[in-house]
Write a protein that holds these residues in place. Structure first.
Motif, short mmCIF file in Angstrom:
data_model
loop_
_atom_site.label_atom_id
_atom_site.label_comp_id
_atom_site.label_asym_id
_atom_site.label_seq_id
_atom_site.Cartn_x
_atom_site.Cartn_y
_atom_site.Cartn_z
N THR A 110 65.44 -20.99 91.99
CA THR A 110 64.73 -21.30 93.24
C THR A 110 63.25 -21.52 92.95
N LYS A 111 62.68 -20.63 92.14
CA LYS A 111 61.25 -20.74 91.78
C LYS A 111 60.95 -22.10 91.14
N ILE B 40 61.35 -25.11 93.91
CA ILE B 40 60.45 -25.20 95.07
C ILE B 40 59.34 -26.25 94.91
N LYS C 244 59.04 -29.24 97.48
CA LYS C 244 57.81 -29.32 98.31
C LYS C 244 57.16 -30.69 98.15
N LYS D 165 66.88 -14.82 102.91
CA LYS D 165 66.14 -14.70 104.18
C LYS D 165 64.64 -14.79 103.93
N ALA D 166 64.16 -14.08 102.90
CA ALA D 166 62.73 -14.07 102.61
C ALA D 166 62.23 -15.48 102.26
N CYS D 167 63.01 -16.19 101.43
CA CYS D 167 62.62 -17.56 101.04
C CYS D 167 62.61 -18.48 102.26
N VAL E 233 62.03 -17.78 105.38
CA VAL E 233 60.85 -17.52 106.21
C VAL E 233 59.60 -18.12 105.54
N GLU E 234 59.50 -17.87 104.24
CA GLU E 234 58.33 -18.33 103.49
C GLU E 234 58.22 -19.86 103.47
N LEU E 235 59.37 -20.55 103.45
CA LEU E 235 59.38 -22.01 103.27
C LEU E 235 59.63 -22.77 104.58
N ARG F 33 58.05 -24.01 106.95
CA ARG F 33 57.26 -25.19 107.37
C ARG F 33 57.23 -26.29 106.31
N THR F 34 58.07 -26.19 105.30
CA THR F 34 57.98 -27.13 104.17
C THR F 34 59.06 -28.20 104.17
#
Ligand code: NAD
Length: 265
Positions: free
Chosen positions: A127-128, A131, A135, A172-174, A176-178, A180-181
């Protein structure tokens, strides 16, 4: 009539796709015209034959990269390879997995480390790496193959359950973090799927317990699954195609259960 998800020309990496669920999902994507990079272990001649067969059957370009998903550098190479070959990356399916069933008090440390590495840490590393590419494209789809065991537990599977709960939380955390991307991040949580691994277990258990295979399936393997029916590859593929297509744009951070009612209890 086959549904058109308008995915033609997109590019996907599916980890652990030399067998079982991963291979079925890679094939389903290729059938939609998605160029795919396969990954996983196995006999090189069989991997090459499978790669060619999917390519021939679908007309999508199919490549293979043998990254060991316990090795962060090789995982980064896998993602880089997809971009080098196809110039983009639209879909990442984190699917590679292993299992070892044993009581916690005797569970070998190296098996704990291996399960956590293949199931949870590989999902982070892939995932890292994906991204920044997604993006840059303003859109991306990450789908993690968790499990019903990412939502509920069973005895003697503590490391697997811990790793799959971790995958659900990481998802879930990813998400939320992403949010708006243009990148969505979701889990599919299958119940039991009749992969070669499970088929072998049915035969073994029937011999060990001295009962017919259909009773092993109902009473032992599918004990927790109320519909007493294996999940089929196509049921998972349908969920995946929804999530990666444009109509899946609002679904993010979800854990989509495809489990015959297991986690409803
Ligand atoms: P499988 O054994 O048929 O396939 C696993 C794949 O992962 C293979 O391609 C294998 O080579 C690959 N793999 C394992 N270790 C690897 C490593 N270190 N590096 C690269 N690849 C590696 O299993 P499956 O049943 O198809 O499972 C696929 C995923 O679905 C797993 O994450 C599993 O936990 C999950 N799942 C399976 C079931 C089920 O009933 N079969 C149910 C719920 C979830």
């Amino acid at each position: 009539m086959a549904v058109d998800y308008h995915l033609e020309g997109q590019v996907a990496v599916i980890t652990g796709s030399t067998s079982g669920i991963g291979q079925a999902l890679a094939t389903a994507l290729a059938e939609q015209g998605v160029n795919v990079v396969l990954n996983g272990f196995g006999d090189p001649a069989k991997i090459e034959a499978d790669r060619m067969a999917i390519q021939k059957k679908t007309n999508a370009a199919v490549r293979y990269h043998g990254a060991d998903m316990t090795k962060p550098k090789e995982i980064a190479d896998l993602i880089g390879y997809a971009v080098k070959e196809f110039g983009r990356l639209d879909i990442l399916v984190n699917n590679a997995g292993i299992q070892h069933v044993e009581a916690v008090e005797t569970y070998p440390e190296e098996k704990w480390d291996a399960l956590l590495a293949v199931i949870l840490s590989s999902t982070f590393h892939a995932t890292k790496a994906a991204i920044p590419i997604m993006k840059g494209q303003g859109r991306g789809r990450i789908v993690n193959i968790a499990s019903a065991h990412g939502l509920v537990a069973s005895a003697f599977k503590a490391p697997y359950v811990a790793a799959k709960f971790g995958v659900v939380g990481f998802t879930k955390a990813c998400a939320v973090e992403l949010a708006r991307t243009g990148i969505t991040v979701n889990c599919i949580c299958p119940g039991y799927v009749k992969t070669p691994l499970i088929e072998a277990q049915v035969v073994d258990q029937a011999k060990t317990r001295g009962i017919p295979e259909d009773r092993v399936i109902e009473d032992v393997i599918l004990a927790a699954q109320p519909n007493k029916t294996f999940v089929q590859y196509g049921h998972l593929a349908g969920q995946l195609l929804y999530l990666v297509s444009d109509v899946g744009a609002s679904a993010t951070g979800g854990s989509f259960v495809i489990d015959g009612g297991w986690t409803a209890q």
